[in-house]
Design an enzyme around this catalytic site. Structure first.
Site, PDB file in Angstrom:
ATOM      1  CE1 TYR A   1       0.419  -6.330  -1.243  1.00 31.29           C
ATOM      2  CE2 TYR A   1       0.895  -3.975  -1.219  1.00 31.29           C
ATOM      3  CZ  TYR A   1       0.129  -5.062  -0.809  1.00 31.29           C
ATOM      4  OH  TYR A   1      -0.927  -4.852   0.045  1.00 31.29           O
TER       5      TYR A   1
ATOM      6  CE  LYS B   1       1.716  -9.184   1.409  1.00 33.92           C
ATOM      7  NZ  LYS B   1       1.577  -8.280   2.563  1.00 33.92           N
TER       8      LYS B   1
ATOM      9  CE  LYS C   1      -5.586  -4.434   9.737  1.00 34.74           C
ATOM     10  NZ  LYS C   1      -5.856  -4.852   8.387  1.00 34.74           N
ATOM     11  CG  ASP C   2      -1.567  -1.197  10.763  1.00 38.92           C
ATOM     12  OD1 ASP C   2      -2.225  -2.249  10.652  1.00 38.92           O
ATOM     13  OD2 ASP C   2      -1.023  -0.630   9.799  1.00 38.92           O
TER      14      ASP C   2
ATOM     15  CG  HIS D   1      -0.659  -5.532   7.598  1.00 44.89           C
ATOM     16  ND1 HIS D   1      -0.683  -4.477   6.722  1.00 44.89           N
ATOM     17  CD2 HIS D   1      -1.080  -5.035   8.786  1.00 44.89           C
ATOM     18  CE1 HIS D   1      -1.116  -3.396   7.352  1.00 44.89           C
ATOM     19  NE2 HIS D   1      -1.362  -3.705   8.602  1.00 44.89           N
TER      20      HIS D   1
ATOM     21  CG  ASN E   1      -2.820  -5.950  -3.574  1.00 45.00           C
ATOM     22  OD1 ASN E   1      -3.865  -6.092  -4.186  1.00 45.00           O
ATOM     23  ND2 ASN E   1      -2.359  -6.865  -2.748  1.00 45.00           N
TER      24      ASN E   1
END
Length: 182
Positions: free
Chosen positions: A131, A71, A168-169, A61, A48
């Site tokens: 990542y 990751k 969202k965060d 997250h 990603n």
């Protein structure tokens, strides 16, 4: 490749060996064989990449099992403060945070095992972050922790009043109310 252990079990800083000359430099950013030689067994299946500008804060997250992700995070351009929170309830470091400066210049990487929440803030004009993951993204398995949870006391190194944070965060729960299954 040099591996540095942190105070949190399984959380590793990876520093590649840089070969440089008048043309520039070369390094292996990942070698499955070298990781195995160091005792790290991971089967990465997805890469990603994100691009963000100064003051962006992404996270914190995670994905719950069976889609939990290991990751390997690195910065291609710019500079970030990378933050993780240990969510493994049986761990001696449950709820502890760790931060490290990752940049295109220092070429360090952070290996984050399953069971951690992850986020970062951009402290350069812009940053490109890449990542590797050992599991695919699964929306139904995603979870998160609010970036300003007072019990975590995270220093994001940016002014949070001016930070660029997704809606969202901003609405994620504190660690005590998160839906972590670790």
């Amino acid at each position: 490749m040099k591996i540095e252990k942190t105070f949190i079990e399984g959380l590793l800083i990876v520093e590649p060996i840089i070969l440089g000359d008048e043309r520039g430099y070369f390094f292996e950013s990942y070698s499955k064989t070298k990781f195995q030689d160091l005792g790290v067994e991971i089967d990465f299946i997805q890469d990603n990449q994100s691009f963000s500008r100064y003051g962006t804060l992404r996270g914190l997250h995670y994905q719950n099992p069976p889609f939990a992700q290991t990751k390997l995070v690195r910065v291609l351009q710019g500079e970030i403060v990378d933050i993780v929170v240990d969510l493994r309830k049986g761990s001696l470091t449950y709820g502890k945070t760790f931060s490290v400066l990752l940049s295109a210049e220092n070429k360090k990487q952070l290996l984050i095992p399953q069971g951690f929440a992850h986020g970062f803030s951009v402290i350069s004009e812009t940053a490109s972050v890449m990542y590797k993951c050992d599991q695919i993204y699964n929306k139904a398995s995603e979870g998160g922790i609010k970036f300003d949870d007072p019990s975590l006391n995270i220093d994001w190194v940016i002014d949070l009043n001016k930070a660029i944070i997704s809606e969202k965060d901003q609405t994620l729960p504190f660690i005590q109310e998160c839906n972590s299954l670790f």
